[in-house]
Design a protein around this motif. Structure first.
Motif, short mmCIF file in Angstrom:
data_model
loop_
_atom_site.label_atom_id
_atom_site.label_comp_id
_atom_site.label_asym_id
_atom_site.label_seq_id
_atom_site.Cartn_x
_atom_site.Cartn_y
_atom_site.Cartn_z
N SER A 228 0.81 -1.22 0.00
CA SER A 228 0.00 0.00 0.00
C SER A 228 0.84 1.27 0.00
CB SER A 228 -0.94 0.01 1.21
OG SER A 228 -0.21 -0.03 2.44
N ASP A 229 2.08 1.20 0.49
CA ASP A 229 2.90 2.40 0.54
C ASP A 229 3.71 2.61 -0.73
OD1 ASP A 229 3.49 4.62 2.16
OD2 ASP A 229 5.45 3.83 2.66
N TYR A 230 3.54 1.74 -1.72
CA TYR A 230 4.36 1.82 -2.93
C TYR A 230 3.60 2.36 -4.14
CZ TYR A 230 7.53 -1.23 -0.31
OH TYR A 230 8.38 -1.76 0.64
N ILE A 231 2.35 2.73 -3.98
CA ILE A 231 1.60 3.22 -5.14
C ILE A 231 1.11 4.65 -4.87
CG2 ILE A 231 0.88 0.90 -5.79
CD1 ILE A 231 -1.91 1.62 -4.79
N PHE A 232 0.80 5.34 -5.97
CA PHE A 232 0.29 6.71 -5.92
C PHE A 232 1.27 7.65 -5.20
CE2 PHE A 232 -3.81 4.19 -5.66
CZ PHE A 232 -4.02 4.20 -7.03
N ARG A 233 2.57 7.44 -5.38
CA ARG A 233 3.56 8.29 -4.72
C ARG A 233 4.05 9.41 -5.63
NH1 ARG A 233 5.79 6.08 -0.08
NH2 ARG A 233 6.66 8.17 0.16
N GLY A 234 3.88 9.29 -6.95
CA GLY A 234 4.21 10.37 -7.86
C GLY A 234 5.68 10.70 -7.97
N PHE A 235 6.55 9.72 -7.73
CA PHE A 235 7.99 9.99 -7.76
C PHE A 235 8.49 10.39 -9.15
CE2 PHE A 235 8.84 6.90 -3.98
CZ PHE A 235 8.30 7.83 -3.12
N LEU A 236 7.79 9.96 -10.20
CA LEU A 236 8.26 10.22 -11.56
C LEU A 236 7.44 11.29 -12.29
CD1 LEU A 236 9.15 6.62 -12.79
CD2 LEU A 236 10.71 8.43 -12.08
N CYS A 237 6.61 12.02 -11.56
CA CYS A 237 5.83 13.06 -12.22
C CYS A 237 6.77 14.19 -12.67
CB CYS A 237 4.71 13.58 -11.31
SG CYS A 237 5.28 14.40 -9.82
N SER A 238 6.29 15.05 -13.54
CA SER A 238 7.16 16.00 -14.24
C SER A 238 7.88 16.96 -13.31
CB SER A 238 6.34 16.79 -15.26
OG SER A 238 5.30 17.50 -14.61
N ASP A 239 7.26 17.36 -12.19
CA ASP A 239 7.88 18.34 -11.30
C ASP A 239 8.57 17.69 -10.11
OD1 ASP A 239 5.57 17.43 -10.14
OD2 ASP A 239 4.87 19.40 -9.47
N SER A 240 8.72 16.37 -10.12
CA SER A 240 9.32 15.66 -8.99
C SER A 240 10.82 15.91 -8.91
CB SER A 240 9.05 14.16 -9.12
OG SER A 240 9.79 13.43 -8.16
N VAL A 241 11.33 15.98 -7.67
CA VAL A 241 12.78 16.04 -7.45
C VAL A 241 13.22 14.82 -6.64
CG1 VAL A 241 12.97 18.54 -7.59
CG2 VAL A 241 12.43 17.49 -5.39
N HIS A 242 12.40 13.77 -6.70
CA HIS A 242 12.76 12.54 -6.00
C HIS A 242 13.99 11.92 -6.67
CE1 HIS A 242 12.43 8.36 -4.57
NE2 HIS A 242 11.81 8.90 -3.53
N PRO A 243 14.85 11.23 -5.91
CA PRO A 243 16.06 10.66 -6.50
C PRO A 243 15.83 9.78 -7.73
CG PRO A 243 16.18 10.53 -4.12
CD PRO A 243 14.83 11.06 -4.46
N VAL A 244 14.75 8.99 -7.76
CA VAL A 244 14.54 8.13 -8.94
C VAL A 244 14.25 8.99 -10.18
CG1 VAL A 244 13.78 6.12 -7.62
CG2 VAL A 244 12.09 7.77 -8.41
N LYS A 245 13.59 10.13 -9.98
CA LYS A 245 13.35 11.03 -11.11
C LYS A 245 14.65 11.72 -11.54
CE LYS A 245 10.65 13.44 -13.94
NZ LYS A 245 11.46 14.58 -14.38
#
Length: 646
Positions: A228-245
Motif C-alpha cells: 500500500s505504501d508503494y503506489i500513488f507516490r508520484g515519484f516520476l511526475c514531471s515536477d518531482s525532485v525525487h532521486p529516482v526522477k
C-alpha cells in the motif's frame, strides 16, 4: 540556532553551562530555562552556583529547582511549555552506579522530554567518550558495557541525527561537576554531543481499492496491504525532485547526446492480464507475480469515476461512467476463461478469476502494446493521406505525437529516437537485503542499423554514464548486463524480436531506477527511497547532480533478531509468509532465514523456524517496537495462515 527559540537545560549542577549559554545567546532572543534535581538550598552549595543563577536571570532566563528530568511532563513550572531544544550534559545516576542504571536514566529521560519537545525540536545529550556505544566513540566499548544511547532514545521514538565533539571551548566559564555526586568533574576531553530528533511514526498498512481499465474493461481490485505504501507516490511526475526522477533525467539527458528520446505521457494501468504477460517474454516468472482477485462488484454494478495517478507522468486519466450490463459481464467472464486457458503454461494455480490478473511485474507488455497501437495509428494515417491528399494532416496533438513516436521507433531507415516508458512495477520476491517488492523501471527501445554495432554503442554510452558510480557493463549472450555491488543486477540491454529486417536490430534497455538511485546518491538502504520524512526529500530539493552523497538523518540504528516457529499443515506456501512478514513489520524486516524444519511422521505436520532481522534507516526502531511487530506477526500468522505458533 535561529532567533526566538527556547532551550531547556536539565540536570544542572552549578549552573555554569546554563550561565554560559545565557551569555552566548543573550542577543538572539533565545529563551533559556535552567533546571536541576536538587532543592534550592542544596543547589546553592555548589561553588559558583549563586553567581551563575544570577547571570541566567540577568540575561532574561529562568531557573527552576526540584525538576526531575524523567518526569518533565509532571513538572508544574513547565506546564504548557514546549522547547526547541532540551539539553542534558553528562547524565549520571550519581555515586557508583552501573551502566544498566544509567541506561534506565537515559531511557526515562528521553520518554519524558518528548512531552515538552517541539515537533521539530532537538534533544542534546553529552556523554564521555566511550559511554554512548556508537562507532564514533574511540575506543569503542563492548556493546553490553555501553550506555546504548541510540537504542535508549529509540524507545521514545527519537533518532540519532548527529554526533559531534563537545565544544567545551565555546563555554569557557563552564565547570563540569557531579561525577559520582561530587564536585569532581567528568572527563570533557573527547566528550561527544549526541543530537536526537523526533522520528515519524509508523503508519499501519492498509488495503487500497483501485479502479482502472484493463484491455478496455473497467476492473476494480484491492492492492495487497504490504504494497500500500508503494503506489500513488508520484515519484516520476514531471515536477518531482525525487532521486529516482533525478536518476531518470540524468540517464535520458546522457542518451540524448546521441539520440533523441521520447517518453510516453500515456497513463497505463497497474494491472496486467495473464494473456498480456504470456504474449510478451519479460523475463519474470509467474511465481514472482502478485496475482490479483478482482472484486465481484465489477461484474454486477456500475463503476464510478476515479482519478488515477500512476506516478510516472503528470497527466491524469479518469475512467468514464460505464454501466456493466449482464451482456458485458458475460464478455468479461468469457475473456477471463480465454486468459485462463492461455495462462496455463504459466503454471499458476487458478481459482475462479484468481490468477487471471496480476500487478505488472514489468512495463514490457504495456510498452509492446503502446508501440503496436502507435504503429497502427501511423499506418492508418498514411493510408488516409494517400486517399485524401498529402495536404491534409491528422487532427489533434495526441495523434501527431503518436505518429512521431511510432515513426521514430519503428522506422527502418535510421534511428532518430528512443521510445521510453517508466513507472513502478511489482515483484513477489522473498525477503532479502536487496529484494524489492516494488521499484521504478525505465524501459527504452530503439531500432538500430545492424552495421552500427548497436549493442556495443548502447553499452559504451551506459558505461560512460554509470561506471563512475560503480556500475559495470558485462556482455552476455544476446545482450548486456549492468552489474553493481552489493546489489547485483541493476539493468540489462537485450535484443527484441520487433524487427524482422536483418539490416536492423531492435534493442530494449531495462533499468532499475531505485537501485541506480541508491548507487548514484550513496544511500545506505533502498527503503529510504520510500520514506515520507522531509529530512530525506529536502536533501534533493535543489536537484543535486548524481554523485552527491546522501547525509543520513538516522545514525547507528540497531538491529534486532527474533525467531518465530510454528506448525503447519501438509501444504505450506512460504511466499504468503513473506507477505505477512512485510505487512506486520512495516517493511522493517531486512533479513529472513529458515534455520530449522521438522516433519512429524504421524501428524502430517511440519514445524518451521525462521530467524528475522528487524532494522530501519528511516524510523526509530527500538527493541520494544520490534518486539511488538514480532508479536503482531505471530497473531497474523495464526489468523491468516492457519499455523500453530510454538
Amino acid at each position: 540556532m535561529s532567533p526566538s527559540r527556547s532551550i531547556l537545560l536539565v540536570g544542572e549542577g552549578n549552573f555554569s553551562f546554563s550561565a554560559s549559554a545565557s551569555q552566548r545567546y543573550c542577543e538572539t532572543g533565545t529563551s533559556i530555562t535552567a533546571s536541576c534535581l536538587q532543592h534550592q538550598e542544596e543547589a546553592l552549595r555548589h561553588e559558583g552556583a549563586a553567581e551563575n543563577i544570577q547571570t541566567i536571570k540577568d540575561a532574561g532566563g529562568a531557573v527552576h529547582f526540584e525538576v526531575d528530568c524523567t518526569k518533565l511532563g509532571e513538572c508544574a513550572s513547565l506546564q504548557g511549555r514546549v522547547f526547541d531544544r532540551v539539553v542534558f550534559n553528562f547524565p549520571h545516576c550519581g555515586r557508583k552506579s552501573g551502566v544498566k542504571k544509567n541506561r534506565d536514566l537515559l531511557r526515562n529521560f528521553f520518554l519524558s522530554c518528548i512531552q515538552v519537545l517541539a515537533e521539530d525540536g532537538e534533544v542534546h545529550v553529552t556523554l564521555c567518550n566511550g559511554q554512548g556505544g556508537t562507532p564514533v566513540d574511540q575506543p569503542k566499548r563492548e556493546w553490553h558495557n555501553s550506555w546504548q544511547v541510540a537504542a535508549m532514545a529509540a524507545e521514545a521514538q527519537l533518532i540519532l541525527s548527529a554526533v559531534r565533539p563537545f565544544e567545551s571551548g565555546k563555554h569557557r566559564s563552564y565547570k563540569c561537576t557531579g561525577y559520582r555526586s561530587q564536585d569532581k568533574g567528568f572527563h570533557v576531553e573527547k566528550a561527544l554531543l549526541h543530537v536526537f530528533t523526533l522520528s515519524l511514526p509508523y503508519t499501519a498498512a492498509e488495503t487500497l481499492q483501485v479502479e482502472e481499465a484493463v484491455e478496455g474493461e473497467p476492473v476494480q481490485y484491492n492492492i495487497p496491504a504490504e504494497l500500500s505504501d508503494y503506489i500513488f507516490r508520484g515519484f516520476l511526475c514531471s515536477d518531482s525532485v525525487h532521486p529516482v526522477k533525478l536518476v531518470q533525467d540524468f540517464i535520458l539527458q546522457g542518451l540524448a547526446e546521441k539520440w533523441s528520446v521520447s517518453m510516453t505521457t500515456e497513463t497505463i494501468p497497474f494491472l496486467l492480464t495473464a494473456r498480456q504477460l504470456q504474449t510478451c517474454c519479460c523475463g519474470v516468472g509467474s511465481t514472482h507475480c502478485y496475482w490479483i482477485q478482482l472484486l465481484q462488484k465489477d461484474l454486477t454494478s456500475d463503476t464510478t469515476d476515479k482519478e488515477i495517478d500512476h506516478g510516472h507522468t503528470d497527466t491524469r486519466e479518469t475512467a468514464s461512467d460505464t454501466c456493466v450490463t449482464s451482456e458485458r459481464a458475460d464478455r468479461v467472464r468469457s475473456k477471463g476463461a480465454e486468459s485462463l486457458r492461455s495462462a496455463c503454461s504459466l503454471d499458476v494455480d487458478h481459482e475462479g478469476e484468481s490468477g487471471l490478473y496480476m500487478l505488472r511485474p514489468s512495463l514490457l507488455p504495456q510498452m509492446e502494446e503502446l508501440l503496436t497501437k502507435k504503429e497502427k495509428v501511423i499506418n492508418t494515417a498514411g493510408s488516409h493521406e494517400e486517399r485524401e491528399g498529402s495536404s491534409k494532416s491528422v487532427e489533434g496533438n495526441e495523434e501527431e505525437e503518436e505518429k512521431e513516436v511510432a515513426a521514430a521507433c519503428v522506422g527502418c531507415n535510421s534511428v532518430t529516437s528512443l521510445f521510453g516508458i517508466s513507472g513502478v512495477v511489482f515483484r513477489n520476491v522473498p525477503i532479502s537485503l536487496w529484494a524489492m517488492p516494488a521499484f521504478h523501471e525505465l524501459l527504452l527501445r530503439g531500432v538500430f542499423p545492424s552495421e552500427s554495432e548497436p549493442i556495443k554503442l548502447l553499452g559504451d554510452m551506459l558505461e560512460t554514464l554509470l561506471a563512475p558510480h560503480g556500475v559495470s557493463v558485462v556482455t552476455k549472450k544476446g545482450g548486456l548486463r549492468l552489474m553493481a555491488q552489493p546489489m547485483g543486477l541493476v539493468g540489462k540491454v537485450f535484443v527484441s524480436n520487433a524487427s524482422d529486417n536483418n539490416s536492423h536490430v531492435t534493442l530494449t534497455v531495462s533499468l532499475n531506477l531505485d537501485l541506480l538511485a541508491v548507487l548514484l546518491f550513496s544511500l545506505p538502504d533502498w527503503r529510504l527511497l520510500w520514506s515520507r520524512d522531509p529530512r530525506f526529500s529536502n536533501q534533493f530539493s535543489l536537484r543535486p547532480s548524481p554523485g552527491m552523497a546522501f547525509c543520513p538523518f538516522s545514525l547507528f540504528s540497531e538491529q534486532f533478531s527474533f525467531d518465530i516457529s510454528f506448525w503447519t499443515g501438509p501444504t505450506w506456501e512460504e511466499k504468503k509468509f513473506h507477505a505477512v512478514v512485510r505487512e506486520a513489520s512495516h517493511g522493517t524486516v531486512e533479513q529472513f532465514k529458515l534455520i530449522d524444519n521438522f516433519s512429524h511422521p504421524d501428524l502430517s505436520q511440519t514445524s518451521y523456524c525462521y530467524r528475522l532481522v528487524y532494522h530501519s534507516h528511516t524510523n526509530a526502531l527500538s527493541h520494544t517496537q520490534a518486539l511488538n511487530f514480532h508479536k503482531h506477526l505471530e497473531a497474523l500468522c495464526s489468523s491468516r495462515l492457519q499455523v500453530t505458533i510454538r
